[in-house]
Design a protein around this motif. Sequence first.
Motif, PDB file in Angstrom:
ATOM      1  N   HIS A 100       0.964  -1.342  -0.091  1.00 58.00           N
ATOM      2  CA  HIS A 100       0.098  -0.017   0.000  1.00 58.00           C
ATOM      3  C   HIS A 100       0.733   1.222   0.080  1.00 58.00           C
ATOM      4  O   HIS A 100       0.338   2.183  -0.352  1.00 58.00           O
ATOM      5  CB  HIS A 100      -0.956   0.068   1.281  1.00 58.00           C
ATOM      6  CG  HIS A 100      -0.206   0.152   2.315  1.00 58.00           C
ATOM      7  ND1 HIS A 100       0.516  -0.749   3.277  1.00 58.00           N
ATOM      8  CD2 HIS A 100      -0.316   1.409   3.262  1.00 58.00           C
ATOM      9  CE1 HIS A 100       1.035  -0.266   4.137  1.00 58.00           C
ATOM     10  NE2 HIS A 100       0.278   0.823   4.531  1.00 58.00           N
ATOM     11  N   LEU A 101       2.045   1.193   0.440  1.00 58.31           N
ATOM     12  CA  LEU A 101       3.008   2.430   0.491  1.00 58.31           C
ATOM     13  C   LEU A 101       4.229   2.331  -0.590  1.00 58.31           C
ATOM     14  O   LEU A 101       4.937   2.858  -0.468  1.00 58.31           O
ATOM     15  CB  LEU A 101       3.605   2.617   1.772  1.00 58.31           C
ATOM     16  CG  LEU A 101       2.810   2.724   3.107  1.00 58.31           C
ATOM     17  CD1 LEU A 101       3.469   2.613   4.378  1.00 58.31           C
ATOM     18  CD2 LEU A 101       2.108   4.066   2.913  1.00 58.31           C
ATOM     19  N   HIS A 102       3.685   1.469  -1.868  1.00 58.13           N
ATOM     20  CA  HIS A 102       4.613   1.432  -2.495  1.00 58.13           C
ATOM     21  C   HIS A 102       5.165   2.683  -3.338  1.00 58.13           C
ATOM     22  O   HIS A 102       4.429   3.511  -3.782  1.00 58.13           O
ATOM     23  CB  HIS A 102       4.298   0.486  -3.760  1.00 58.13           C
ATOM     24  CG  HIS A 102       5.117   0.192  -4.959  1.00 58.13           C
ATOM     25  ND1 HIS A 102       5.880  -0.914  -4.924  1.00 58.13           N
ATOM     26  CD2 HIS A 102       5.337   0.890  -6.094  1.00 58.13           C
ATOM     27  CE1 HIS A 102       6.812  -0.893  -5.992  1.00 58.13           C
ATOM     28  NE2 HIS A 102       6.477   0.129  -6.849  1.00 58.13           N
ATOM     29  N   GLY A 103       6.633   2.724  -3.323  1.00 59.13           N
ATOM     30  CA  GLY A 103       7.340   3.989  -3.833  1.00 59.13           C
ATOM     31  C   GLY A 103       7.410   4.887  -2.717  1.00 59.13           C
ATOM     32  O   GLY A 103       8.147   5.938  -2.890  1.00 59.13           O
ATOM     33  N   THR A 104       6.928   4.874  -1.641  1.00 61.63           N
ATOM     34  CA  THR A 104       6.985   5.858  -0.618  1.00 61.63           C
ATOM     35  C   THR A 104       7.923   5.285   0.705  1.00 61.63           C
ATOM     36  O   THR A 104       8.475   5.771   1.328  1.00 61.63           O
ATOM     37  CB  THR A 104       5.721   6.239   0.050  1.00 61.63           C
ATOM     38  OG1 THR A 104       4.919   5.428   0.469  1.00 61.63           O
ATOM     39  CG2 THR A 104       5.223   7.301  -1.296  1.00 61.63           C
ATOM     40  N   MET A 105       7.545   4.082   1.084  1.00 57.65           N
ATOM     41  CA  MET A 105       8.270   3.417   2.084  1.00 57.65           C
ATOM     42  C   MET A 105       8.310   1.728   1.998  1.00 57.65           C
ATOM     43  O   MET A 105       7.009   1.444   1.632  1.00 57.65           O
ATOM     44  CB  MET A 105       7.281   3.820   3.501  1.00 57.65           C
ATOM     45  CG  MET A 105       8.039   3.077   4.811  1.00 57.65           C
ATOM     46  SD  MET A 105       6.898   3.716   6.185  1.00 57.65           S
ATOM     47  CE  MET A 105       7.555   5.375   6.535  1.00 57.65           C
ATOM     48  N   SER A 106       9.275   1.137   2.231  1.00 63.58           N
ATOM     49  CA  SER A 106       9.203  -0.194   2.292  1.00 63.58           C
ATOM     50  C   SER A 106       8.812  -0.817   3.367  1.00 63.58           C
ATOM     51  O   SER A 106       8.526  -0.339   4.653  1.00 63.58           O
ATOM     52  CB  SER A 106      10.813  -0.643   2.299  1.00 63.58           C
ATOM     53  OG  SER A 106      11.521  -0.513   3.082  1.00 63.58           O
ATOM     54  N   THR A 107       8.473  -2.071   3.222  1.00 65.93           N
ATOM     55  CA  THR A 107       8.149  -3.081   4.463  1.00 65.93           C
ATOM     56  C   THR A 107       8.815  -3.052   5.624  1.00 65.93           C
ATOM     57  O   THR A 107       8.611  -2.734   6.599  1.00 65.93           O
ATOM     58  CB  THR A 107       7.904  -4.206   3.898  1.00 65.93           C
ATOM     59  OG1 THR A 107       6.929  -4.411   2.883  1.00 65.93           O
ATOM     60  CG2 THR A 107       7.129  -5.239   4.993  1.00 65.93           C
TER      61      THR A 107
END
Length: 276
Positions: free
Chosen positions: A100-107
């Motif tokens: 859901h945060l792809h491109g902004t924060m990694s898991t």
Amino acid sequence: MQENTFRVRFWGVRGSLPVSGEQFLRYGGNTPCIEVRCGTEVLIFDAGSGLREAGLALMAEGVAEYDVFFTHTHYDHIIGLPYFKPIYRCSSAVRFWSGHLHGTMSTQEMINDFMRPPWFPVGPGICQASLDCVDFRPGETLSPRKGVSIRTMSLVHPGGCVGYRVDWGGRAVALIYDTEHEAGILDPTLLEFIAGADLMVYDCTYLESEMPTYRGYGHSTGMHGAKLAQAAGVSRLAMFHHDPSRTDVEIAAMEEEVQAFFEGAFAARDHQIIEL
């Protein structure tokens, strides 16, 4: 566990925050955590407060490998993560997945930011298990274990959210929460995503009469879920993410109303097991 068993177990069905008390005994008060068992493979969706009990039960069963998928990382969906005992055991292997945060924060970044002082006494470095993090883009199809296919899609929720469809052994369960619908419209993309599923778990936070007040909050209703299930040929509908103020009596009334429209509907409760 039999090799052909496809099972869904609800460890937490409440939204927003955990609740307790005599008015919440039947459906439970833990926040989102769902176990999907594909034969011997264990998939966990969300790390709400129900994850603590799930971890204890699975360890007692002898499970050592886990895949944990986040729909998103609002507090109610991650609050149980530091209390998931398998991450502290050197005999465990845990993979975390998010998109859901792809491109902004990694898991990995998300877990490191959440599980650290001053919000938690220690960081992930204390964990003795073998930990791995996997990032994906919503829309991708994931293959976490042999024979298990998981389709993903973006849902309508502040900050983003991922819907999952698990296909295994000719059966399917679709997890569609947290999401908001547009009044009077059945999303064709969502209908295709859930088509023919044996079970859909759907966001029922609000009643239809409450939606105008909470427009933009990113949640839906059991009745809209029933309309989606009926149109898409879904066999059963689990109403999920119960509002924290919704009592057992009120949830039962909602369940009865939705069942009158769609016979396969039911209100999910903590510890409930559905065999597919």
